[in-house]
Scaffold this active site. Structure first.
Site, PDB file in Angstrom:
ATOM      1  CG  ASP A 139    -107.292 -17.215 -86.671  1.00  9.49           C
ATOM      2  OD1 ASP A 139    -107.085 -16.233 -87.409  1.00  9.49           O
ATOM      3  OD2 ASP A 139    -106.523 -17.558 -85.754  1.00  9.49           O
ATOM      4  N   GLY A 185    -114.893  -4.088 -86.358  1.00 14.19           N
ATOM      5  CA  GLY A 185    -114.316  -4.224 -85.025  1.00 14.19           C
ATOM      6  C   GLY A 185    -114.009  -2.851 -84.437  1.00 14.19           C
ATOM      7  CB  VAL A 186    -110.715  -1.226 -83.785  1.00  9.98           C
ATOM      8  CG1 VAL A 186    -110.202   0.141 -83.369  1.00  9.98           C
ATOM      9  CG2 VAL A 186    -110.122  -2.298 -82.898  1.00  9.98           C
ATOM     10  CB  VAL A 192    -108.058  -8.830 -88.787  1.00  8.03           C
ATOM     11  CG1 VAL A 192    -107.523  -9.647 -89.939  1.00  8.03           C
ATOM     12  CG2 VAL A 192    -109.505  -9.165 -88.554  1.00  8.03           C
ATOM     13  CG  ASP A 193    -103.091  -4.644 -88.736  1.00  8.53           C
ATOM     14  OD1 ASP A 193    -102.351  -5.304 -89.490  1.00  8.53           O
ATOM     15  OD2 ASP A 193    -102.972  -3.421 -88.546  1.00  8.53           O
TER      16      ASP A 193
HETATM   17  N1  AR6 Z   1    -109.883 -13.775 -88.000  1.00  7.24           N
HETATM   18  C1  AR6 Z   1    -111.048 -13.313 -88.504  1.00  7.24           C
HETATM   19  N2  AR6 Z   1    -111.689 -12.243 -88.010  1.00  7.24           N
HETATM   20  C2  AR6 Z   1    -111.143 -11.620 -86.937  1.00  7.24           C
HETATM   21  C3  AR6 Z   1    -109.923 -12.036 -86.356  1.00  7.24           C
HETATM   22  C4  AR6 Z   1    -109.280 -13.176 -86.930  1.00  7.24           C
HETATM   23  N3  AR6 Z   1    -108.121 -13.645 -86.458  1.00  7.24           N
HETATM   24  N4  AR6 Z   1    -109.637 -11.192 -85.316  1.00  7.24           N
HETATM   25  C5  AR6 Z   1    -110.640 -10.288 -85.247  1.00  7.24           C
HETATM   26  N5  AR6 Z   1    -111.559 -10.548 -86.206  1.00  7.24           N
HETATM   27  P1  AR6 Z   1    -110.787  -5.297 -86.515  1.00  7.24           P
HETATM   28  P2  AR6 Z   1    -111.382  -2.874 -88.109  1.00  7.24           P
HETATM   29  C6  AR6 Z   1    -112.803  -9.805 -86.546  1.00  7.24           C
HETATM   30  O1  AR6 Z   1    -110.871  -4.509 -85.259  1.00  7.24           O
HETATM   31  O2  AR6 Z   1    -112.695  -2.694 -87.437  1.00  7.24           O
HETATM   32  C7  AR6 Z   1    -106.630  -2.771 -85.947  1.00  7.24           C
HETATM   33  O3  AR6 Z   1    -106.017  -2.329 -84.764  1.00  7.24           O
HETATM   34  C8  AR6 Z   1    -113.373  -8.877 -85.521  1.00  7.24           C
HETATM   35  O4  AR6 Z   1    -114.161  -9.603 -84.589  1.00  7.24           O
HETATM   36  O5  AR6 Z   1    -109.672  -6.267 -86.690  1.00  7.24           O
HETATM   37  O6  AR6 Z   1    -111.297  -2.706 -89.585  1.00  7.24           O
HETATM   38  C9  AR6 Z   1    -106.035  -2.128 -87.193  1.00  7.24           C
HETATM   39  O7  AR6 Z   1    -104.646  -1.891 -87.057  1.00  7.24           O
HETATM   40  C10 AR6 Z   1    -114.217  -7.942 -86.382  1.00  7.24           C
HETATM   41  O8  AR6 Z   1    -115.490  -8.547 -86.687  1.00  7.24           O
HETATM   42  O9  AR6 Z   1    -110.724  -4.329 -87.824  1.00  7.24           O
HETATM   43  C11 AR6 Z   1    -106.807  -0.848 -87.302  1.00  7.24           C
HETATM   44  O10 AR6 Z   1    -106.247   0.158 -86.479  1.00  7.24           O
HETATM   45  C12 AR6 Z   1    -113.443  -7.864 -87.688  1.00  7.24           C
HETATM   46  O11 AR6 Z   1    -112.503  -8.945 -87.632  1.00  7.24           O
HETATM   47  C13 AR6 Z   1    -108.170  -1.232 -86.804  1.00  7.24           C
HETATM   48  O12 AR6 Z   1    -107.987  -2.344 -85.919  1.00  7.24           O
HETATM   49  C14 AR6 Z   1    -112.686  -6.558 -87.901  1.00  7.24           C
HETATM   50  O13 AR6 Z   1    -112.178  -6.085 -86.675  1.00  7.24           O
HETATM   51  C15 AR6 Z   1    -109.084  -1.666 -87.912  1.00  7.24           C
HETATM   52  O14 AR6 Z   1    -110.382  -1.881 -87.395  1.00  7.24           O
END
Ligand code: AR6
Length: 184
Positions: free
Chosen positions: A9, A123-124, A32-33
């Site tokens: 995490d 992710g998203v 992550v955000d």
């Molecule tokens: N620690 C490490 N990795 C994580 C964590 C964590 N706590 N939580 C999720 N991941 P994403 P994006 C992974 O969706 O695709 C947000 O709403 C996750 O499994 O966080 O850049 C923002 O506000 C994935 O592999 O980021 C934007 O609107 C990776 O982190 C949008 O999402 C990235 O997933 C950005 O989307």
């Protein structure tokens, strides 16, 4: 400079800089955000609102980065970056590469020695984690080669960064990053 990939995490990492996969609004979201804002506490959102009120009224462009304090996080700073959103047709790897290069530049300016990255856009925002891993590891390596030109072992590294850690949230993502790191 050690470049490594771990399962974990990102909010619990004991590093100088944690990189946030934010959106252009800088006002929070999921993934992550959301986790970073929850762990850092409400002062992080206040700092982001202040950036929007002052230097970034139109939001943070895709591929760019901006720093705030880490507040309740172990990390001293959060560097927010905005990955390209595949669902919106943002498929240019140069934009994704910039999400890894710009935070490193900012980290150097902050005097940081360790930086943790998530898999930005995996992710998203819909990028395949294998593509993110290739761009991320490739970008950090190219950045290291460029910034360490002329440096010789035994001297302090010119950029001061000793550790770049990719923090992955799933075994699949970890495997993808480890495969890239194992590539010579
Ligand atoms: N620690 C490490 N990795 C994580 C964590 C964590 N706590 N939580 C999720 N991941 P994403 P994006 C992974 O969706 O695709 C947000 O709403 C996750 O499994 O966080 O850049 C923002 O506000 C994935 O592999 O980021 C934007 O609107 C990776 O982190 C949008 O999402 C990235 O997933 C950005 O989307």
């Amino acid at each position: 400079m050690l470049i490594e990939a771990v399962l974990g995490d990102i909010t619990t990492q004991d590093v100088d800089v944690v990189v946030n996969a934010a959106n252009s609004s800088l006002l929070g979201g999921g993934g992550v955000d959301g986790a970073i804002h929850a762990a850092a506490g409400p002062r992080l959102l206040d700092a982001c609102r202040e950036l929007r009120r002052t230097t970034l009224p139109g939001g943070l462009p895709v591929g760019d980065a901006v720093a705030t304090p880490g507040f309740g996080l172990p990390a001293r700073w959060v560097v927010h970056t905005v990955g390209p959103n595949r669902h919106r047709g943002q498929t240019d790897p140069v934009l994704l590469s910039s999400c890894f290069a710009r935070p490193l530049e900012l980290a150097v300016g902050l005097g940081a020695s360790s930086v943790a990255f998530p898999a930005v856009s995996a992710g998203v925002y819909g990028w395949a984690v294998e593509d993110v891993a290739r761009v991320a590891v490739g970008t950090v390596r190219v950045w290291q080669e460029g910034t360490e030109a002329g440096w010789s072992p035994g001297h302090p590294r010119p950029h001061g960064i000793e550790l770049v850690r990719f923090v992955l949230f799933s075994a699949t993502a970890l495997d993808a990053f480890r495969a890239e790191l194992d590539r010579a």
